[in-house]
Motif scaffolding. Structure first.
Motif, mmCIF file in Angstrom:
data_model
loop_
_atom_site.group_PDB
_atom_site.id
_atom_site.type_symbol
_atom_site.label_atom_id
_atom_site.label_comp_id
_atom_site.label_asym_id
_atom_site.label_seq_id
_atom_site.Cartn_x
_atom_site.Cartn_y
_atom_site.Cartn_z
ATOM 1 N N ASP A 18 33.019 42.648 30.715
ATOM 2 C CA ASP A 18 32.913 41.354 31.136
ATOM 3 C C ASP A 18 33.449 41.073 32.286
ATOM 4 N N GLY A 19 33.804 42.097 33.266
ATOM 5 C CA GLY A 19 34.582 41.845 34.326
ATOM 6 C C GLY A 19 35.854 41.315 34.244
ATOM 7 N N ASN A 20 36.146 41.042 32.963
ATOM 8 C CA ASN A 20 37.739 40.503 32.817
ATOM 9 C C ASN A 20 38.904 41.799 32.661
ATOM 10 N N HIS A 76 28.522 45.613 29.438
ATOM 11 C CA HIS A 76 28.441 44.090 29.995
ATOM 12 C C HIS A 76 29.458 43.610 30.910
ATOM 13 N N ILE A 77 29.018 43.640 32.257
ATOM 14 C CA ILE A 77 29.914 43.518 33.256
ATOM 15 C C ILE A 77 29.530 42.714 34.444
ATOM 16 N N HIS A 78 29.860 41.683 35.011
ATOM 17 C CA HIS A 78 29.480 41.083 36.193
ATOM 18 C C HIS A 78 30.168 41.704 37.186
ATOM 19 N N LEU A 125 33.238 47.347 44.927
ATOM 20 C CA LEU A 125 34.513 47.261 44.453
ATOM 21 C C LEU A 125 34.484 47.467 42.731
ATOM 22 N N SER A 126 33.528 46.891 42.036
ATOM 23 C CA SER A 126 33.204 47.229 40.609
ATOM 24 C C SER A 126 32.824 48.613 40.296
ATOM 25 N N ALA A 127 32.012 49.224 41.224
ATOM 26 C CA ALA A 127 31.760 50.873 40.917
ATOM 27 C C ALA A 127 33.073 51.661 41.168
#
Length: 465
Positions: A325-327, A74-76, A121-123
């Motif tokens: 969660d992107g946190n 789970h990641i935004h 950037l997330s990747a």
């Protein structure tokens, strides 16, 4: 004794310690791993590999521990990477105000180029810390641009577009809102179909909470049933979700979803912090997967230490997987936080041992995605998704128990190299597919422009001179 047949391979890595995560949970010291194309073709002892593997390339892995790639459930992947330092609320704001006044305006003010940049950037971050597979949280707006960016990054994932089918305004056309939401679900899975083997595809991912009426939930479940996909949604991070469902349906969220037939083995629900025992039992009985995001829960003050039931779900046989969660930037820190939180709350230092943390990051994640036969394990026939952890670091020292040392002590930034689908994407901590310096440089002005478009004030806790 019959000699084993020669195994042809593209790459053979020898001398590493290999945490296989196979059914027997074998750890192979002085091991070897061979891949051909995008599959693992041999895992075993080095001396055996040197006899039976004929590889185009051989590399020395004697300074490394090899693990399966990690799974972030789970990641935004958009907005957050561009606005992480932006203060989104003040103590007088409720949690709902935080979402409606700060978080959602940031997401919905993104341009297509913003979302592509944020996804890359997330990747970058996921790969740097050993994550090779992810499930997006369902808040993507500009789908085509995001998928283009992810394809360039070489990561494995499933993505969902922003779907909200409930019209809160009584004067709005609820039937049209539902039809639009269902059309969006159908359109995304048609545009990016999942053939079971592709790197990127769309799944029906709902925002969750109270944002979609029953018709949309059931349409998402029907799509997943018909096409072999999974549904994912947020639910019950706080008491506000149970309160809303009790006021509207006179039953709690998981009871309602079970009653309408929206739960099951192909459904993943994120958070489930504010649930009771009856709801926990429904998760177990229906085979629904729970995605636990420790950083969001413990840092967000969800009360999980007092009321969390993730351990009971696991004891009952439910699949629990981890999400950032992107946190957080790495799943390893999330696993450690989960263990620390529950151990402290229950006064039991033996809860969630290293072996369980490794399972949460690998095989549980694979099972939650429905891919336990292709990722999360290092064995012949599985996808070549694996990570080399550099043990030439103070936090490692001599290797006595590689599972315990990796799960509990290794620095998250100790990831040296990463392969996804047989392709090396990280070497010596350097991304081989994306220009990290260029992306980071672009992120600064893009993030400032994004915040400016929202019109939200920039606030800091202390005065800046």
């Amino acid at each position: 004794m019959t000699e084993k047949p020669i195994i042809e391979a593209d790459l053979l890595i020898t001398g590493a310690e290999i945490i296989t995560m196979n059914a027997q949970r074998h750890v192979i010291r002085d091991g070897a791993l061979a891949i051909k194309g995008n599959r693992i073709v041999m895992v075993g002892k080095r001396e055996e590999a040197e006899r039976i593997v004929r590889a185009k390339e051989t590399r020395d892995g004697s300074n490394f521990v090899i693990s399966p790639g990690f799974v972030d459930g789970h990641i935004h992947i958009t907005a957050d990477p561009l606005t992480r330092g932006f203060v989104r609320r003040v103590p007088t704001d409720s949690w709902n105000d935080n979402l409606t006044k700060w978080v959602i305006p940031l997401f919905k003010s993104q341009t297509p180029s913003d979302e592509k940049l944020a996804a890359q950037l997330s990747a970058l971050a996921m790969i740097r810390y050993g994550t090779t597979t992810f499930l997006e949280a369902g808040t993507v707006i500009h789908l085509d641009d995001v998928m283009e960016g992810l394809a360039e990054a070489g990561i494995r994932g499933r993505v969902g577009q922003w779907v909200e089918g409930r019209a809160y305004d009584p004067s709005a056309d609820q039937a049209a809102k539902i039809a639009d939401a269902i059309a969006l679900l159908e359109g995304e899975v048609e545009a990016y179909p999942d053939d079971g083997d592709c790197m990127l595809a769309c799944w029906p991912v709902l925002v969750g909470h109270s944002t979609n009426p029953d018709e949309v939930w059931l349409a998402a479940k029907a799509l997943a049933d018909a096409k072999g996909l999974k549904v994912s949604a947020h639910m019950s991070p706080r008491q506000s979700d149970p309160d809303w469902f009790m006021a509207r349906y006179n039953r709690r969220p998981m009871e309602h979803l079970a009653d309408i037939g929206a739960l099951g083995p192909n459904v993943c629900i994120t958070h489930l912090a504010a649930i009771d025992r009856s709801e926990m039992e429904l998760v177990v009985e229906t085979g629904t997967t729970c995605i636990h995001c420790p950083d969001a829960a413990f840092k967000g003050g969800m009360g999980l230490a007092k009321q969390g039931l993730h351990l009971e779900m696991m004891e009952g046989g439910a699949t629990v997987m981890l999400g950032t969660d992107g946190n957080a930037t790495d799943i390893l820190s999330s696993a450690r936080l989960m263990a620390a939180g529950y151990r402290d709350a229950r006064g039991d230092q033996d809860l969630l041992p290293s072996t369980t943390l490794m399972e949460l990051m690998t095989v549980n994640g694979a099972k939650g995605m429905g891919w336990e036969d292709r990722i999360g394990t290092l064995a012949p026939g599985y996808k070549a998704d694996f990570v080399l952890h550099d043990t030439r670091l103070l936090e490692w020292g001599p290797i006595f128990d590689s599972v315990g040392q990796l799960a509990q002590h290794a620095p998250p930034n100790g990831v040296h190299s990463v392969w996804i689908d047989g392709r090396q994407v990280l070497d010596g901590g350097r991304n081989l597919l994306l220009d990290e310096e260029k992306l980071l440089a672009e992120a600064v002005p893009a993030g400032k422009a994004l915040v400016e478009r929202t019109g939200l004030p920039i606030r800091t806790p202390w005065p800046i001179l």
